[in-house]
Design a protein around this motif. Structure first.
Motif, mmCIF file in Angstrom:
data_model
loop_
_atom_site.group_PDB
_atom_site.id
_atom_site.type_symbol
_atom_site.label_atom_id
_atom_site.label_comp_id
_atom_site.label_asym_id
_atom_site.label_seq_id
_atom_site.Cartn_x
_atom_site.Cartn_y
_atom_site.Cartn_z
ATOM 1 N N ARG A 137 -36.431 -11.685 22.666
ATOM 2 C CA ARG A 137 -36.129 -12.796 23.579
ATOM 3 C C ARG A 137 -34.719 -12.662 24.144
ATOM 4 N NH1 ARG A 137 -38.833 -17.830 20.140
ATOM 5 N NH2 ARG A 137 -40.891 -17.757 21.167
ATOM 6 N N LYS A 138 -33.804 -12.199 23.313
ATOM 7 C CA LYS A 138 -32.427 -11.999 23.782
ATOM 8 C C LYS A 138 -32.376 -10.916 24.851
ATOM 9 C CE LYS A 138 -27.770 -10.838 22.153
ATOM 10 N NZ LYS A 138 -26.950 -10.501 20.962
ATOM 11 N N ALA A 139 -33.086 -9.810 24.620
ATOM 12 C CA ALA A 139 -33.103 -8.715 25.595
ATOM 13 C C ALA A 139 -33.750 -9.161 26.901
ATOM 14 C CB ALA A 139 -33.841 -7.507 25.022
ATOM 15 N N GLU A 195 -33.634 -11.249 32.603
ATOM 16 C CA GLU A 195 -33.924 -12.401 33.445
ATOM 17 C C GLU A 195 -32.684 -12.846 34.220
ATOM 18 O OE1 GLU A 195 -36.120 -15.613 35.181
ATOM 19 O OE2 GLU A 195 -36.687 -13.706 34.277
ATOM 20 N N ALA A 196 -31.515 -12.763 33.595
ATOM 21 C CA ALA A 196 -30.287 -13.161 34.277
ATOM 22 C C ALA A 196 -30.079 -12.344 35.543
ATOM 23 C CB ALA A 196 -29.091 -13.000 33.336
ATOM 24 N N LEU A 247 -44.039 -14.373 28.997
ATOM 25 C CA LEU A 247 -43.291 -14.055 30.213
ATOM 26 C C LEU A 247 -43.268 -15.218 31.199
ATOM 27 C CD1 LEU A 247 -44.224 -10.319 30.820
ATOM 28 C CD2 LEU A 247 -42.260 -11.288 29.617
ATOM 29 N N ALA A 248 -44.001 -16.300 30.891
ATOM 30 C CA ALA A 248 -43.870 -17.511 31.698
ATOM 31 C C ALA A 248 -42.463 -18.096 31.561
ATOM 32 C CB ALA A 248 -44.916 -18.539 31.284
ATOM 33 N N GLU A 249 -41.780 -17.725 30.482
ATOM 34 C CA GLU A 249 -40.414 -18.191 30.260
ATOM 35 C C GLU A 249 -39.412 -17.433 31.119
ATOM 36 O OE1 GLU A 249 -39.814 -17.600 26.105
ATOM 37 O OE2 GLU A 249 -41.188 -19.196 25.491
ATOM 38 N N THR A 250 -39.841 -16.318 31.724
ATOM 39 C CA THR A 250 -38.941 -15.466 32.503
ATOM 40 C C THR A 250 -39.572 -15.170 33.863
ATOM 41 O OG1 THR A 250 -39.918 -13.541 31.382
ATOM 42 C CG2 THR A 250 -37.838 -14.410 30.491
ATOM 43 N N ILE A 261 -38.526 -11.954 35.738
ATOM 44 C CA ILE A 261 -39.148 -10.747 35.198
ATOM 45 C C ILE A 261 -40.588 -10.640 35.682
ATOM 46 C CG2 ILE A 261 -40.036 -9.702 33.074
ATOM 47 C CD1 ILE A 261 -37.450 -10.526 31.697
ATOM 48 N N ALA A 262 -41.311 -11.744 35.681
ATOM 49 C CA ALA A 262 -42.712 -11.721 36.121
ATOM 50 C C ALA A 262 -42.820 -11.244 37.567
ATOM 51 C CB ALA A 262 -43.329 -13.103 35.955
#
Length: 205
Positions: A135-137, A142-143, A177-180, A183-184
């Protein structure tokens, strides 16, 4: 013709196959897997004492291990390597990030989930650690991808090829990946590149 020795289901082995497809580089695929002991076979160890895949074998018999080193060799002079010195260094930075901060968590957690042979290693402590590290990576990626189309500048580079391989498999390891959303969107852009091929693709013949 070059040969890429590798395991079809491995993200690390997918990287050079995908790049070769994108660049229309002909190659032979030779299936070698740790799951059936292929990486410990004496004939394979004679080519690479480290006993890991992927392994690139050139026409003259020279061999090159390590997925990201293979990417750099295959992509020399191509559009996937920035001409600008700083952008090229940024690309390399992402390649190091992929191996040191991303792969040990995202890829390893996925392996612990999908391969029954590794079930004994999937302790609660290890699963929790790989989830947190992954999650950290992904948050680092994502940033960048929340505000940019690609990891470096405004075009795909080896950074995108290297990190796509295991990131697009991250849901198999339990990452949402809905959290990012950045990235998606990026994953969809990579998948839309001309001559993109899926994980299970190998050249005919």
């Amino acid at each position: 013709m070059i040969t890429i020795h590798g395991m079809t289901d491995s993200g690390n082995c997918y990287k050079p196959r995908l790049l070769a497809a994108l660049l229309e580089i002909p190659f032979r695929h030779n299936e070698v897997s740790f799951l059936d002991g292929g990486t410990r076979d004496p004939a394979f160890l004679a080519k690479t004492p480290n006993g890991k895949v992927p392994l690139l074998e050139l026409e003259d018999g020279r061999t090159l291990p390590e997925s990201n080193a293979i990417l750099c060799y295959l992509a020399e002079g191509s559009r996937f390597v920035p001409a600008d010195r700083f952008a090229r260094a940024q690309m390399m930075s992402w390649l190091f990030f992929e191996q040191y901060s991303h792969e040990p968590h995202v890829a390893v957690r996925r392996s612990l989930v999908v391969y029954p042979q590794l079930a004994a290693s999937a302790t609660p402590e290890r699963m929790a650690a790989t989830l947190a590290g992954g999650r950290k990576a992904l948050a680092v990626m994502e940033a960048r991808l929340a505000v940019a189309h690609w990891l470096v500048d405004d075009a795909p580079t080896l950074a995108d090829i290297a990190l796509y391989a295991y990131t697009h498999l991250a849901p198999e390891g339990g990452f949402d990946l809905a959290e990012t959303p950045g990235i998606a969107r990026w994953l969809a852009r990579v998948a839309a590149l001309p001559r993109h091929r899926p994980l299970d693709w190998t050249p005919a013949g």
